[in-house]
Design a protein around this motif. Structure first.
Motif, PDB file in Angstrom:
ATOM      1  N   ASP A   1       0.982  -1.117   0.130  1.00 47.41           N
ATOM      2  CA  ASP A   1      -0.041  -0.078  -0.059  1.00 47.41           C
ATOM      3  C   ASP A   1       0.899   1.203   0.064  1.00 47.41           C
ATOM      4  O   ASP A   1       0.578   2.221  -0.535  1.00 47.41           O
ATOM      5  CB  ASP A   1      -0.940   0.107   1.135  1.00 47.41           C
ATOM      6  CG  ASP A   1      -1.997  -1.227   1.178  1.00 47.41           C
ATOM      7  OD1 ASP A   1      -2.130  -1.791   0.236  1.00 47.41           O
ATOM      8  OD2 ASP A   1      -2.513  -1.586   2.274  1.00 47.41           O
TER       9      ASP A   1
ATOM     10  N   GLY B   1       2.127   3.137  -3.248  1.00 45.36           N
ATOM     11  CA  GLY B   1       1.026   3.879  -4.100  1.00 45.36           C
ATOM     12  C   GLY B   1       1.564   5.070  -4.534  1.00 45.36           C
ATOM     13  O   GLY B   1       1.842   5.385  -5.790  1.00 45.36           O
TER      14      GLY B   1
ATOM     15  N   GLU C   1      -3.029  -9.867  -4.251  1.00 43.19           N
ATOM     16  CA  GLU C   1      -4.049  -8.906  -4.205  1.00 43.19           C
ATOM     17  C   GLU C   1      -3.417  -7.648  -4.579  1.00 43.19           C
ATOM     18  O   GLU C   1      -4.347  -6.928  -5.204  1.00 43.19           O
ATOM     19  CB  GLU C   1      -4.696  -9.093  -2.775  1.00 43.19           C
ATOM     20  CG  GLU C   1      -5.212 -10.136  -2.067  1.00 43.19           C
ATOM     21  CD  GLU C   1      -5.565 -10.202  -0.775  1.00 43.19           C
ATOM     22  OE1 GLU C   1      -5.834  -8.958  -0.146  1.00 43.19           O
ATOM     23  OE2 GLU C   1      -5.879 -11.218  -0.156  1.00 43.19           O
ATOM     24  N   PHE C   2      -2.509  -7.047  -4.261  1.00 44.15           N
ATOM     25  CA  PHE C   2      -1.941  -5.917  -4.717  1.00 44.15           C
ATOM     26  C   PHE C   2      -1.775  -5.997  -6.222  1.00 44.15           C
ATOM     27  O   PHE C   2      -2.183  -4.948  -6.870  1.00 44.15           O
ATOM     28  CB  PHE C   2      -0.331  -5.735  -4.080  1.00 44.15           C
ATOM     29  CG  PHE C   2       0.392  -4.841  -4.816  1.00 44.15           C
ATOM     30  CD1 PHE C   2       0.017  -3.136  -4.355  1.00 44.15           C
ATOM     31  CD2 PHE C   2       1.334  -4.812  -5.567  1.00 44.15           C
ATOM     32  CE1 PHE C   2       0.715  -2.159  -4.856  1.00 44.15           C
ATOM     33  CE2 PHE C   2       1.950  -3.699  -6.283  1.00 44.15           C
ATOM     34  CZ  PHE C   2       1.672  -2.700  -6.035  1.00 44.15           C
TER      35      PHE C   2
ATOM     36  N   ALA D   1      -3.262  -7.206  -8.515  1.00 44.89           N
ATOM     37  CA  ALA D   1      -4.845  -7.131  -8.889  1.00 44.89           C
ATOM     38  C   ALA D   1      -5.403  -5.572  -8.792  1.00 44.89           C
ATOM     39  O   ALA D   1      -6.324  -5.320  -9.513  1.00 44.89           O
ATOM     40  CB  ALA D   1      -5.837  -7.919  -8.385  1.00 44.89           C
ATOM     41  N   THR D   2      -4.624  -4.781  -8.152  1.00 49.90           N
ATOM     42  CA  THR D   2      -5.251  -3.293  -7.679  1.00 49.90           C
ATOM     43  C   THR D   2      -4.362  -2.488  -9.119  1.00 49.90           C
ATOM     44  O   THR D   2      -4.700  -1.423  -8.971  1.00 49.90           O
ATOM     45  CB  THR D   2      -5.050  -2.944  -6.457  1.00 49.90           C
ATOM     46  OG1 THR D   2      -3.472  -2.918  -6.110  1.00 49.90           O
ATOM     47  CG2 THR D   2      -5.699  -3.949  -5.237  1.00 49.90           C
TER      48      THR D   2
ATOM     49  N   ASP E   1      -3.600  -0.575 -11.999  1.00 49.52           N
ATOM     50  CA  ASP E   1      -4.569  -0.098 -13.161  1.00 49.52           C
ATOM     51  C   ASP E   1      -3.823   0.706 -13.983  1.00 49.52           C
ATOM     52  O   ASP E   1      -3.360   1.793 -13.626  1.00 49.52           O
ATOM     53  CB  ASP E   1      -5.578   0.809 -12.553  1.00 49.52           C
ATOM     54  CG  ASP E   1      -6.685   0.918 -13.631  1.00 49.52           C
ATOM     55  OD1 ASP E   1      -6.249   0.736 -14.901  1.00 49.52           O
ATOM     56  OD2 ASP E   1      -7.672   1.165 -13.583  1.00 49.52           O
TER      57      ASP E   1
ATOM     58  N   LYS F   1      -4.538   4.482 -14.581  1.00 49.18           N
ATOM     59  CA  LYS F   1      -3.983   5.250 -13.093  1.00 49.18           C
ATOM     60  C   LYS F   1      -2.614   5.745 -13.273  1.00 49.18           C
ATOM     61  O   LYS F   1      -2.308   6.624 -12.497  1.00 49.18           O
ATOM     62  CB  LYS F   1      -4.409   4.652 -11.878  1.00 49.18           C
ATOM     63  CG  LYS F   1      -6.127   4.737 -11.751  1.00 49.18           C
ATOM     64  CD  LYS F   1      -6.509   4.154 -10.478  1.00 49.18           C
ATOM     65  CE  LYS F   1      -8.155   3.803 -10.316  1.00 49.18           C
ATOM     66  NZ  LYS F   1      -8.261   2.990  -9.213  1.00 49.18           N
TER      67      LYS F   1
ATOM     68  N   LYS G   1      -7.563 -11.719 -13.457  1.00 47.50           N
ATOM     69  CA  LYS G   1      -7.758 -10.642 -12.364  1.00 47.50           C
ATOM     70  C   LYS G   1      -6.296  -9.718 -12.479  1.00 47.50           C
ATOM     71  O   LYS G   1      -6.658  -8.633 -11.801  1.00 47.50           O
ATOM     72  CB  LYS G   1      -7.035 -11.723 -11.049  1.00 47.50           C
ATOM     73  CG  LYS G   1      -8.237 -12.446 -10.431  1.00 47.50           C
ATOM     74  CD  LYS G   1      -7.820 -13.278  -9.320  1.00 47.50           C
ATOM     75  CE  LYS G   1      -8.933 -14.260  -8.965  1.00 47.50           C
ATOM     76  NZ  LYS G   1      -8.587 -15.144  -7.656  1.00 47.50           N
ATOM     77  N   TYR G   2      -5.583 -10.157 -13.515  1.00 47.61           N
ATOM     78  CA  TYR G   2      -4.533  -9.032 -13.790  1.00 47.61           C
ATOM     79  C   TYR G   2      -4.546  -8.414 -15.103  1.00 47.61           C
ATOM     80  O   TYR G   2      -3.781  -7.953 -15.668  1.00 47.61           O
ATOM     81  CB  TYR G   2      -3.265  -9.803 -13.731  1.00 47.61           C
ATOM     82  CG  TYR G   2      -2.831 -10.483 -12.547  1.00 47.61           C
ATOM     83  CD1 TYR G   2      -2.947 -10.114 -11.089  1.00 47.61           C
ATOM     84  CD2 TYR G   2      -2.455 -11.970 -12.651  1.00 47.61           C
ATOM     85  CE1 TYR G   2      -2.942 -10.960 -10.170  1.00 47.61           C
ATOM     86  CE2 TYR G   2      -2.188 -12.730 -11.437  1.00 47.61           C
ATOM     87  CZ  TYR G   2      -2.327 -11.969 -10.442  1.00 47.61           C
ATOM     88  OH  TYR G   2      -2.007 -12.782  -8.990  1.00 47.61           O
TER      89      TYR G   2
ATOM     90  N   THR H   1      -5.877  -5.677 -15.671  1.00 43.12           N
ATOM     91  CA  THR H   1      -5.159  -4.181 -15.873  1.00 43.12           C
ATOM     92  C   THR H   1      -4.036  -3.981 -15.457  1.00 43.12           C
ATOM     93  O   THR H   1      -3.404  -2.733 -15.671  1.00 43.12           O
ATOM     94  CB  THR H   1      -6.213  -3.204 -14.870  1.00 43.12           C
ATOM     95  OG1 THR H   1      -6.086  -3.659 -13.529  1.00 43.12           O
ATOM     96  CG2 THR H   1      -7.826  -3.486 -15.224  1.00 43.12           C
TER      97      THR H   1
END
Length: 173
Positions: A35, A38, A62-63, A65-66, A68, A71, A93-94, A96
């Motif tokens: 996190d 970021g 999990e990370f 998959a976030t 993008d 962004k 799941k990946y 993006t």
């Protein structure tokens, strides 16, 4: 550029590496670490992820998959993996993630040699994952380069030509 070893854990027990025997998820980088990336990812050009088997880390999965690409349009992700966690379902799941390069450590071109050297998934299962990776590339879901790697050992030297032919057939480097 960031280069991060996600964990020493590996779900394989390859002849040439001791991570399968000594690696552990106890050193897995936790969610606060990921996190905290970021702000860095807003300007980073590349994020290389490796380790034992980096995708063996549930927190990393999990990370990832976030991430993008919309962004962080300048960011490119490079991954070194044994491919065992890259089946069709996981690849969706990946979708993006802006993968620039995915290196799959195969070390063989046939089932018997693969299972002797890598001692992980069966050849049929890893072949399913390689086919899923190929399908993801053809559909544009995985836009980056894919390459196969081979650590040369006495047990696989006889497969160098077959390995190159397989990579050529699969359209990878």
């Amino acid at each position: 550029q960031l280069c991060i070893a996600a964990t020493t854990f590996c779900n394989y027990d390859c002849l040439m590496c001791d991570y399968g025997e000594t690696g552990t998820l106890e050193d897995e980088l936790q969610a606060p670490f990921w996190d905290g990336l970021g702000p860095l990812l807003q300007t980073a050009q590349s994020l290389e992820i490796n380790g034992g088997e980096p995708l063996g880390s549930p927190v990393l999965r999990e990370f990832l998959a976030t991430i993008d690409s919309a962004k962080t349009p300048q960011l490119r992700v490079l991954l070194i993996t044994n491919g065992s966690y890259l089946g069709a379902k996981q690849l969706r799941k990946y979708a993006t993630v802006p993968f620039e390069n995915v290196t799959v450590s195969l070390n063989a071109a046939t089932g018997p040699t693969y299972e002797t050297v890598n001692r992980g998934l069966t050849w049929d299962r890893i072949r399913e994952n390689l086919d899923a990776i190929g399908a993801a590339r053809r559909s544009g879901q995985l836009a980056g380069r894919v390459q196969y790697s081979m650590v040369l050992l006495r047990q696989n030297l006889h497969e160098i030509s077959a390995f190159a032919a397989m990579a050529r057939r699969d359209g990878v480097t």
